[in-house]
Motif scaffolding. Structure first.
Motif, PDB file in Angstrom:
ATOM      1  N   ALA A   1       0.838  -1.204   0.000  1.00  0.00           N
ATOM      2  CA  ALA A   1       0.000   0.000   0.000  1.00  0.00           C
ATOM      3  C   ALA A   1       0.873   1.255   0.000  1.00  0.00           C
ATOM      4  O   ALA A   1       0.594   2.223  -0.715  1.00  0.00           O
ATOM      5  N   PHE A   2       1.948   1.222   0.777  1.00  0.00           N
ATOM      6  CA  PHE A   2       2.860   2.372   0.856  1.00  0.00           C
ATOM      7  C   PHE A   2       3.526   2.674  -0.487  1.00  0.00           C
ATOM      8  O   PHE A   2       3.918   3.815  -0.734  1.00  0.00           O
ATOM      9  N   SER A   3       3.656   1.654  -1.329  1.00  0.00           N
ATOM     10  CA  SER A   3       4.271   1.912  -2.639  1.00  0.00           C
ATOM     11  C   SER A   3       3.331   2.709  -3.547  1.00  0.00           C
ATOM     12  O   SER A   3       3.751   3.293  -4.537  1.00  0.00           O
ATOM     13  N   VAL A   4       2.029   2.752  -3.173  1.00  0.00           N
ATOM     14  CA  VAL A   4       1.036   3.516  -3.950  1.00  0.00           C
ATOM     15  C   VAL A   4       0.751   4.868  -3.282  1.00  0.00           C
ATOM     16  O   VAL A   4       0.654   5.898  -3.935  1.00  0.00           O
ATOM     17  N   PHE A   5       0.610   4.849  -1.959  1.00  0.00           N
ATOM     18  CA  PHE A   5       0.228   6.055  -1.212  1.00  0.00           C
ATOM     19  C   PHE A   5       0.877   5.940   0.162  1.00  0.00           C
ATOM     20  O   PHE A   5       0.596   5.005   0.901  1.00  0.00           O
ATOM     21  N   ASP A   6       1.772   6.871   0.478  1.00  0.00           N
ATOM     22  CA  ASP A   6       2.512   6.726   1.736  1.00  0.00           C
ATOM     23  C   ASP A   6       2.375   7.964   2.632  1.00  0.00           C
ATOM     24  O   ASP A   6       1.557   8.845   2.371  1.00  0.00           O
ATOM     25  N   ASN A   7       3.186   8.028   3.683  1.00  0.00           N
ATOM     26  CA  ASN A   7       3.097   9.130   4.654  1.00  0.00           C
ATOM     27  C   ASN A   7       3.357  10.492   4.018  1.00  0.00           C
ATOM     28  O   ASN A   7       2.725  11.485   4.371  1.00  0.00           O
ATOM     29  N   GLU A   8       4.283  10.548   3.058  1.00  0.00           N
ATOM     30  CA  GLU A   8       4.549  11.835   2.376  1.00  0.00           C
ATOM     31  C   GLU A   8       3.337  12.253   1.540  1.00  0.00           C
ATOM     32  O   GLU A   8       3.014  13.439   1.441  1.00  0.00           O
ATOM     33  N   ASP A   9       2.651  11.259   0.957  1.00  0.00           N
ATOM     34  CA  ASP A   9       1.425  11.552   0.195  1.00  0.00           C
ATOM     35  C   ASP A   9       0.312  12.059   1.116  1.00  0.00           C
ATOM     36  O   ASP A   9      -0.488  12.909   0.724  1.00  0.00           O
TER      37      ASP A   9
ATOM     38  N   ILE B   1       0.812  13.824   3.797  1.00  0.00           N
ATOM     39  CA  ILE B   1       1.178  15.217   4.086  1.00  0.00           C
ATOM     40  C   ILE B   1       0.756  16.123   2.921  1.00  0.00           C
ATOM     41  O   ILE B   1       0.103  17.156   3.124  1.00  0.00           O
ATOM     42  N   ASP B   2       1.072  15.711   1.687  1.00  0.00           N
ATOM     43  CA  ASP B   2       0.673  16.488   0.491  1.00  0.00           C
ATOM     44  C   ASP B   2      -0.846  16.612   0.398  1.00  0.00           C
ATOM     45  O   ASP B   2      -1.373  17.670   0.057  1.00  0.00           O
ATOM     46  N   PHE B   3      -1.526  15.499   0.685  1.00  0.00           N
ATOM     47  CA  PHE B   3      -2.993  15.460   0.609  1.00  0.00           C
ATOM     48  C   PHE B   3      -3.604  16.542   1.506  1.00  0.00           C
ATOM     49  O   PHE B   3      -4.459  17.318   1.072  1.00  0.00           O
ATOM     50  N   PHE B   4      -3.152  16.608   2.769  1.00  0.00           N
ATOM     51  CA  PHE B   4      -3.713  17.603   3.691  1.00  0.00           C
ATOM     52  C   PHE B   4      -3.298  19.022   3.334  1.00  0.00           C
ATOM     53  O   PHE B   4      -4.097  19.954   3.433  1.00  0.00           O
ATOM     54  N   GLU B   5      -2.058  19.179   2.903  1.00  0.00           N
ATOM     55  CA  GLU B   5      -1.602  20.531   2.486  1.00  0.00           C
ATOM     56  C   GLU B   5      -2.460  21.017   1.316  1.00  0.00           C
ATOM     57  O   GLU B   5      -2.853  22.183   1.272  1.00  0.00           O
TER      58      GLU B   5
ATOM     59  N   LEU C   1     -11.630  17.404   5.614  1.00  0.00           N
ATOM     60  CA  LEU C   1     -12.100  16.146   5.010  1.00  0.00           C
ATOM     61  C   LEU C   1     -13.586  16.225   4.664  1.00  0.00           C
ATOM     62  O   LEU C   1     -14.016  15.810   3.585  1.00  0.00           O
ATOM     63  N   ILE C   2     -14.372  16.803   5.576  1.00  0.00           N
ATOM     64  CA  ILE C   2     -15.822  16.929   5.321  1.00  0.00           C
ATOM     65  C   ILE C   2     -16.078  17.871   4.141  1.00  0.00           C
ATOM     66  O   ILE C   2     -16.935  17.597   3.285  1.00  0.00           O
ATOM     67  N   ASN C   3     -15.332  18.974   4.074  1.00  0.00           N
ATOM     68  CA  ASN C   3     -15.473  19.896   2.928  1.00  0.00           C
ATOM     69  C   ASN C   3     -15.170  19.182   1.612  1.00  0.00           C
ATOM     70  O   ASN C   3     -15.837  19.404   0.599  1.00  0.00           O
TER      71      ASN C   3
ATOM     72  N   SER D   1      -1.865   4.193   8.992  1.00  0.00           N
ATOM     73  CA  SER D   1      -2.376   2.924   8.459  1.00  0.00           C
ATOM     74  C   SER D   1      -3.816   3.077   7.977  1.00  0.00           C
ATOM     75  O   SER D   1      -4.179   2.604   6.891  1.00  0.00           O
ATOM     76  N   ALA D   2      -4.635   3.790   8.761  1.00  0.00           N
ATOM     77  CA  ALA D   2      -6.048   3.989   8.393  1.00  0.00           C
ATOM     78  C   ALA D   2      -6.181   4.801   7.104  1.00  0.00           C
ATOM     79  O   ALA D   2      -6.972   4.462   6.222  1.00  0.00           O
ATOM     80  N   LEU D   3      -5.397   5.878   6.998  1.00  0.00           N
ATOM     81  CA  LEU D   3      -5.497   6.746   5.812  1.00  0.00           C
ATOM     82  C   LEU D   3      -4.970   6.055   4.554  1.00  0.00           C
ATOM     83  O   LEU D   3      -5.556   6.176   3.477  1.00  0.00           O
ATOM     84  N   VAL D   4      -3.884   5.318   4.708  1.00  0.00           N
ATOM     85  CA  VAL D   4      -3.287   4.626   3.548  1.00  0.00           C
ATOM     86  C   VAL D   4      -4.216   3.503   3.068  1.00  0.00           C
ATOM     87  O   VAL D   4      -4.508   3.399   1.872  1.00  0.00           O
TER      88      VAL D   4
END
Length: 421
Positions: free
Chosen positions: A77-85, A87-91, A119-121, A404-407
């Motif tokens: 899963a991390f190879s598709v979407f990881d912790n840095e992603d 961070i980018d997602f929320f920014e 997230l709700i927006n 883990s939940a977000l990924v």
């Protein structure tokens, strides 16, 4: 009624469910999010003391090490979407993040509410239909579609379902274990559920007589021993003695190893407290002897004060049958040796933990052997996906479970959408 009401139904409005619904809608799937409570993102709102530790900036390998409960499953899963992603997602959603100790990432505003609001927006922007205060009574699984039956008898036909209802920990946020029966109905194995990140109980005399109740120890090394007296894990953090046993960060980190061992052996589990982990035992012994020789007329209590909190020191003197007011000249080297051993290896025996409802995280869940790691799809039922804490994956507190939940939510939602077309 059209043959299918939605392309994807996501059940559960926690971190993984919110992420799954967003990821599904981003792919153009007609998405419904069902939440039984009055609020979305309730667990996110209370995480990190209300500041929301959204992820960690540690290297991927380090993050997976901090998810000792099947964290390796997340490599795909991390190879598709990881912790840095993350961070980018929320920014990109307008939530600026900042890094704190151990790579922990928090919103600059220090408000978990900002994370949930963003997230709700995004659900609104992507036209996700949200049903609040809506309980799923059952799921009727079929080969080509599934029917979600609500408690008001409404039936929703859908091709793909993402189950994101959490585990059994922190039930007031809505995690009451609803999803396990649905997973079983689809043929899945639920591994033994147990509390992790949970305070531990001891019925030793010093706990029962509250000798140390309320006392905190800073930066101690806490070690869990197995039945052969081999060290299983050590965590160096703070801890606290309570009226029922022990708690605090070091204890929470060690708890899953204690609980798992206790579940298998049903014997009390031994933990060792090293109150001075940065000082070698022999060095400490020699230092104490020197201090006694230099100040023979001083009481031992005054000669050795300041090494650990006074209340703990007086307790250990009592444990080693040393009179705190005795002159240093009158103490044998054996007694000093025994005192040093207690400072370096004080034994606590744990016979239980607080219940799973009082834990921060659920251990056990839907067996990861029955879930495809690259898509989070069920290997047993077409159109069924799992994400978040319902899976048999658990980590330490500090943003690892949310990561883990977000990924897993991201991948489950995305792949459920792709499976619709």
């Amino acid at each position: 009624m059209s043959s299918l009401n939605y392309d994807v139904v996501v059940i559960g409005g926690g971190p993984s469910g919110l992420m799954a619904a967003i990821a599904s809608a981003e792919q153009g799937a007609n998405t419904l999010l069902i939440e039984k409570g009055k609020k979305l993102g309730k667990k996110l709102e209370i995480s990190g003391g209300g500041r929301c530790n959204v992820t960690s900036r540690l290297p991927k390998d380090e993050i997976i090490k901090h998810i000792p409960g099947n964290g390796r499953f997340l490599y795909s899963a991390f190879s598709v979407f990881d912790n840095e992603d993350i961070i980018d997602f929320f920014e990109d959603l307008g939530v600026k993040l900042k890094e704190e100790d151990h790579g922990r990432m928090f919103p600059v505003s220090d408000s978990a509410k900002d994370v949930v609001k963003a997230l709700i927006n995004q659900l609104d922007n992507l036209n996700v239909t949200v049903k609040m205060q809506t309980k799923v009574e059952a799921i009727d699984f079929r080969q080509d579609h599934h029917t979600v039956i609500l408690d008001n008898d409404e039936k929703i036909q859908v091709k793909n379902i993402v189950v994101a209802v959490g585990g059994k920990a922190v039930p007031y946020t809505g995690s009451t274990g609803d999803g396990y029966s649905w997973a079983k109905k689809a043929g899945h194995t639920i591994t033994t559920l147990f509390p992790t990140e949970v305070p531990l109980k001891s019925n030793q005399a010093f706990i029962k007589n509250k000798a140390l109740q309320g006392l905190s120890l800073r930066d101690v090394a806490l070690t869990v021993k197995d039945s052969n007296d081999k060290s299983l894990v050590t965590h160096t953090m703070d801890m606290i003695f309570t009226h029922f046993g022990i708690s605090g960060p070091a204890v929470l980190r060690c708890s899953q190893y204690v609980v798992k061992q206790w579940l298998t052996s049903n014997e009390p589990v031994k933990l060792l407290i090293d109150a001075l982990p940065n000082t070698n035992e022999e060095t400490l012994f020699q230092t104490f002897n020197q201090l006694m020789e230099q100040n023979p007329k001083k009481s031992i209590k005054n000669n050795l004060k300041g090494w650990v909190p006074e209340r703990y020191f007086l307790f250990l003197l009592k444990e080693t049958n040393i009179d705190p007011d005795i002159n240093s000249a009158n103490i044998s080297r054996e007694k000093i040796r025994a005192l040093v051993e207690h400072l370096k290896r004080f034994e606590v025996y744990v016979h239980d933990s607080l219940p799973i409802e009082k834990a921060f995280v659920t251990g056990g869940g839907v067996s990861i052997k029955e879930v495809i790691p690259t898509t989070l799809a069920s290997k047993l039922m077409e159109g069924l996906f799992f994400c978040g804490e319902i899976l048999d994956i658990h980590g330490y507190t500090g943003g690892y479970n949310i990561t883990s939940a977000l990924v897993t939510g991201r991948l489950a939602g995305q792949n459920a959408a792709w499976n619709s077309f």
